[in-house]
Design an enzyme around this catalytic site. Structure first.
Site, mmCIF file in Angstrom:
data_model
loop_
_atom_site.group_PDB
_atom_site.id
_atom_site.type_symbol
_atom_site.label_atom_id
_atom_site.label_comp_id
_atom_site.label_asym_id
_atom_site.label_seq_id
_atom_site.Cartn_x
_atom_site.Cartn_y
_atom_site.Cartn_z
ATOM 1 N N LYS A 22 0.956 -1.062 0.105
ATOM 2 C CA LYS A 22 -0.044 -0.022 -0.065
ATOM 3 C C LYS A 22 0.972 1.632 -0.032
ATOM 4 O O LYS A 22 2.158 1.423 0.444
ATOM 5 C CB LYS A 22 -1.087 0.281 1.237
ATOM 6 C CG LYS A 22 -2.090 0.832 2.075
ATOM 7 C CD LYS A 22 -2.154 0.666 2.729
ATOM 8 C CE LYS A 22 -3.514 1.734 3.050
ATOM 9 N NZ LYS A 22 -3.992 0.910 3.778
ATOM 10 N N SER B 68 -9.877 1.012 3.650
ATOM 11 C CA SER B 68 -8.692 2.152 2.629
ATOM 12 C C SER B 68 -7.936 1.435 1.641
ATOM 13 O O SER B 68 -7.170 1.931 0.640
ATOM 14 C CB SER B 68 -7.892 2.854 3.317
ATOM 15 O OG SER B 68 -6.914 2.259 3.986
ATOM 16 N N SER C 100 -9.266 -1.851 7.421
ATOM 17 C CA SER C 100 -9.475 -1.448 5.748
ATOM 18 C C SER C 100 -8.866 -2.192 5.228
ATOM 19 O O SER C 100 -7.537 -2.383 3.929
ATOM 20 C CB SER C 100 -8.150 0.281 6.311
ATOM 21 O OG SER C 100 -8.957 0.690 6.353
#
Length: 469
Positions: A83, A156, A180
């Site tokens: 990420k 996310s 997330s």
């Protein structure tokens, strides 16, 4: 599975085995991912950055090292992605944010350094919502769910979920503040582990709300995910909050049988919050697990609404602290959803924050006590099966959306307890449904054992979205 199958069909651990024994070249593995990214990511938008030249150079190095008998670690030669909030010295780390565009860290985050030390090849950085919160910045093209473009990817760690589901990487790292890791895992039909808070170092990971942020792996299976977790977990002098507890041998632990395992379920909570399709998937999980010798136990979880409300307060205040310098000088560069969160954080009172923290302490203690009656808990990943983008848009702004979509995820961030999310069904629209096994603090091996047992008896984790198989 034979190594002659398409490389992206191999599990992460099988790919590592084939590379280690010289039957697959790291160069071929990297090139296979580059080819799939070139073919599919223009549609899916999972990647923020791809380091094609760097990854190929590191693959050539890994191939030479393995040929002469050098093994750097369990992921030697395996391409992974992270990420885009983990610092990387060789790529930008931009946090899905206009504010941080062009940011070039001087050093790797601890988890990135540990992946590299274990031999992994970092292929690129994955798209995320702005600041790891609820929405993508208006300048960012949001990732698309490969199972259905009209459906939510989860937030996310959206790019991480999409990339793993579509076969654009074998494993990825995400973070989880209110769900997330688990929401994208559930929506995209993959496996995600949210470890105990502190099990994995957060050094070099840009924060949303530090006391709630968890770092963990996302992959196709529990076996793949624990292979990554075993590499990144453990104490870290750069993160004083990282736990000093010994890291188990996860691969050995998940192979243990689940016969006699007591699985707790709070039907009162589930029936009040989950839709019929989600409840049917839970019934399926119960059938599978009892067939494997586990036993179900009725439990009662502490009330979650007060801690969900408190989560919203703490997240806002901590985010305001994290972004205080840029908010003071560049407020117009923030997207509307993150800006609203930061603004709320500046307006919450000390009384509200103290009340949230008091409720958090009480809830955490009560959640640990739940495991006096069972070994692990079974809860859904989401209250809604395959939520659409229109459904998500209709939930309203925070904290209303948190109360609606996070009743089965955010409480485990508040309590800091580990969970594993595994696919366990499919919605009427063809979108995966996920469930979680949760446990007491530092019981990652136990919850992973439950998830792995479920995956040995089912094939949900092997299914791939049409068009990306």
């Amino acid at each position: 599975m034979s190594a002659t199958a398409p490389l992206h069909h191999l599990s992460l651990i099988r790919l590592a085995f084939e590379i280690r024994h010289g039957r697959v070249s790291p160069v071929d593995a990297v090139q296979a991912m580059h080819d799939r990214i070139a073919r599919h990511d223009g549609q899916l938008h999972a990647y923020a950055t791809v380091d094609a030249a760097g990854a190929l150079a590191r693959a050539e190095q890994a191939r030479a090292e393995i040929a002469r008998g050098l093994c750097r670690g369990p992921l030697h030669g395996v391409p992974v992605a992270v990420k885009d909030l983990f610092d990387t010295a060789d790529m930008p780390t931009e946090f899905g944010s206009r504010v941080m565009r062009g940011r070039r860290p001087a050093a790797d985050a601890t988890v990135v350094a540990r992946l590299r030390a274990a031999g992994a090849i970092l292929l690129g950085k994955l798209t995320l919502t702005e600041g790891a919160y609820a929405d993508h910045h208006p300048d960012t093209v949001a990732p698309v769910n490969p199972w259905g473009a009209a459906h939510w990817t989860g937030t996310s760690s959206s790019g991480s979920g999409v990339a793993v589901a579509a076969g654009l990487i074998w494993g990825a790292l995400g973070t989880d503040t209110g769900g997330s890791i688990r929401l994208p895992s559930a929506c995209c039909g993959i496996t995600g582990i949210k470890p105990t808070w502190g099990r994995v170092s957060r050094a070099g990971a840009l924060a949303l709300a530090p006391s709630l942020d968890h770092v963990g792996p996302m992959a196709r299976s529990v076996a793949d995910a624990v292979a990554m977790l075993g590499v990144i977990a453990g104490p870290d002098p750069l993160d004083p909050t990282a736990a000093r507890d010994a890291v188990p041998d996860y691969a050995a632990e998940i192979a243990r049988p689940v016969r006699g395992l007591a699985i707790g379920i709070d039907w009162r909570l589930l029936r009040a919050r989950a839709d019929d399709a989600v409840l049917a998937s839970i019934d399926h999980v119960i059938d599978v697990m009892t067939g494997l010798g586990a036993r179900m136990v009725d439990v009662r979880l502490p009330e979650i609404d007060p801690v969900l409300e408190g989560w919203a307060v703490q997240c806002a205040v901590e985010a305001a602290i994290v972004h205080r310098d840029d908010w003071a000088t560049r407020p117009d560069d923030f997207g509307p959803r993150l800006a609203a969160l930061i603004d709320r954080g500046h307006h919450h009172t000390a009384f509200e924050l103290a009340l949230a923290q008091d409720r958090r302490r009480t809830f955490t203690g009560a959640m640990e006590a739940v495991y006096d009656a069972c070994d692990v808990l079974l809860v859904p990943g989401l209250p809604v099966a395959g939520p659409t983008l229109d459904y998500m848009a209709g939930l309203g702004e925070d904290p209303a959306a948190i109360l609606a979509i996070g009743p089965f995820t955010a409480p485990f961030d508040v309590a800091g307890q580990p969970t594993v999310t595994v696919p366990c069904g499919i919605s009427a629209s063809g979108i995966p449904i996920g469930c979680q096994f949760a446990g007491p603090r530092f019981a990652e091996a136990l919850v992973a054992r439950a998830g792995h047992a479920f995956q040995t008896a089912t094939d949900w984790h092997t299914r791939r979205p049409a068009g990306f198989a």
